[in-house]
Design a protein around this motif. Structure first.
Motif, PDB file in Angstrom:
ATOM      1  N   MET A   1      18.725 -47.095  37.339  1.00 59.02           N
ATOM      2  CA  MET A   1      18.431 -46.998  35.984  1.00 59.02           C
ATOM      3  C   MET A   1      18.109 -45.817  35.528  1.00 59.02           C
ATOM      4  N   ASN A   2      17.681 -45.141  34.537  1.00 56.03           N
ATOM      5  CA  ASN A   2      17.635 -43.433  35.246  1.00 56.03           C
ATOM      6  C   ASN A   2      15.920 -42.855  34.680  1.00 56.03           C
ATOM      7  N   ARG A   3      15.388 -42.150  34.825  1.00 56.32           N
ATOM      8  CA  ARG A   3      14.322 -42.114  35.426  1.00 56.32           C
ATOM      9  C   ARG A   3      13.192 -41.985  33.600  1.00 56.32           C
ATOM     10  N   ASN A   4      13.584 -41.783  32.294  1.00 56.19           N
ATOM     11  CA  ASN A   4      13.226 -42.418  31.851  1.00 56.19           C
ATOM     12  C   ASN A   4      13.027 -43.537  31.061  1.00 56.19           C
ATOM     13  N   LYS A   5      13.666 -44.068  31.160  1.00 58.05           N
ATOM     14  CA  LYS A   5      13.961 -46.106  31.323  1.00 58.05           C
ATOM     15  C   LYS A   5      12.672 -46.028  32.201  1.00 58.05           C
ATOM     16  N   LEU A   6      12.944 -45.953  33.739  1.00 53.73           N
ATOM     17  CA  LEU A   6      11.805 -46.501  33.807  1.00 53.73           C
ATOM     18  C   LEU A   6      10.271 -46.298  34.086  1.00 53.73           C
ATOM     19  N   LEU A   7       9.789 -45.375  33.707  1.00 52.29           N
ATOM     20  CA  LEU A   7       8.813 -45.055  32.881  1.00 52.29           C
ATOM     21  C   LEU A   7       8.301 -45.351  32.085  1.00 52.29           C
ATOM     22  N   GLN A   8       9.221 -45.078  30.878  1.00 45.94           N
ATOM     23  CA  GLN A   8       8.895 -46.135  29.722  1.00 45.94           C
ATOM     24  C   GLN A   8       8.297 -47.404  30.046  1.00 45.94           C
ATOM     25  N   THR A   9       9.163 -48.703  31.219  1.00 44.07           N
ATOM     26  CA  THR A   9       9.305 -49.708  31.522  1.00 44.07           C
ATOM     27  C   THR A   9       8.326 -49.708  32.107  1.00 44.07           C
ATOM     28  N   LEU A  10       8.350 -49.209  32.671  1.00 45.40           N
ATOM     29  CA  LEU A  10       6.937 -49.168  34.020  1.00 45.40           C
ATOM     30  C   LEU A  10       4.735 -48.960  32.718  1.00 45.40           C
ATOM     31  N   PHE A  11       5.174 -48.048  31.556  1.00 43.30           N
ATOM     32  CA  PHE A  11       3.942 -47.932  30.867  1.00 43.30           C
ATOM     33  C   PHE A  11       3.959 -49.190  30.515  1.00 43.30           C
ATOM     34  N   LYS A  12       5.579 -49.564  29.437  1.00 39.34           N
ATOM     35  CA  LYS A  12       4.932 -51.485  28.729  1.00 39.34           C
ATOM     36  C   LYS A  12       4.688 -52.039  29.540  1.00 39.34           C
ATOM     37  N   THR A  13       4.557 -53.150  31.037  1.00 39.05           N
ATOM     38  CA  THR A  13       4.609 -53.400  31.878  1.00 39.05           C
ATOM     39  C   THR A  13       3.156 -53.080  31.551  1.00 39.05           C
ATOM     40  N   CYS A  14       2.121 -52.019  31.835  1.00 35.98           N
ATOM     41  CA  CYS A  14       0.707 -51.863  32.652  1.00 35.98           C
ATOM     42  C   CYS A  14       0.516 -51.964  31.174  1.00 35.98           C
ATOM     43  N   ARG A  15       0.128 -51.617  29.641  1.00 36.05           N
ATOM     44  CA  ARG A  15       0.378 -51.817  28.922  1.00 36.05           C
ATOM     45  C   ARG A  15       0.438 -53.245  28.400  1.00 36.05           C
ATOM     46  N   GLN A  16       1.571 -54.034  28.158  1.00 41.27           N
ATOM     47  CA  GLN A  16       0.677 -55.525  28.669  1.00 41.27           C
ATOM     48  C   GLN A  16       0.152 -56.560  29.155  1.00 41.27           C
ATOM     49  N   ARG A  17       0.504 -55.317  30.338  1.00 43.99           N
ATOM     50  CA  ARG A  17      -0.848 -56.245  31.160  1.00 43.99           C
ATOM     51  C   ARG A  17      -2.239 -55.920  30.765  1.00 43.99           C
ATOM     52  N   THR A  18      -2.602 -55.247  30.694  1.00 47.13           N
ATOM     53  CA  THR A  18      -3.862 -54.518  29.868  1.00 47.13           C
ATOM     54  C   THR A  18      -4.322 -55.612  28.818  1.00 47.13           C
ATOM     55  N   SER A  19      -3.120 -55.691  27.679  1.00 46.78           N
ATOM     56  CA  SER A  19      -3.425 -55.905  26.404  1.00 46.78           C
ATOM     57  C   SER A  19      -3.813 -58.220  26.781  1.00 46.78           C
ATOM     58  N   THR A  20      -3.132 -58.283  28.024  1.00 44.42           N
ATOM     59  CA  THR A  20      -3.086 -59.630  28.016  1.00 44.42           C
ATOM     60  C   THR A  20      -4.642 -60.062  29.174  1.00 44.42           C
TER      61      THR A  20
END
Length: 76
Positions: A1-20
């Motif tokens: 996985m490239n760096r951009n995709k990894l960062l995007q995935t990590l940010f989305k995971t964090c945001r989803q957790r926060t939303s929960t």
């Protein structure tokens, strides 16, 4: 996985957790500061987004443009 995709995935995971975590809150719960020692959830959402922008996106993506220059003052 490239760096951009990894960062995007990590940010989305964090945001989803926060939303929960925030899901049970009412709209009114996002605004007031309950005590002097606690910031409202809305501030924390902004702070974590600013943190990601300031310490991940800005230094590591040379063409990245800040969303708002005032966020460093508001959320730091």
């Amino acid at each position: 996985m490239n760096r951009n995709k990894l960062l995007q995935t990590l940010f989305k995971t964090c945001r989803q957790r926060t939303s929960t975590i925030c899901k049970p809150l009412e709209v009114e719960d996002y605004i007031p500061q309950p005590t002097i020692d606690v910031s409202p959830p809305k501030w924390h959402l902004g702070h974590t987004t600013w943190f990601f922008e300031a310490f991940v996106l800005e230094p590591y993506f040379k063409d990245y443009q800040l969303y708002d220059d005032d966020f460093a003052y508001l959320f730091n």
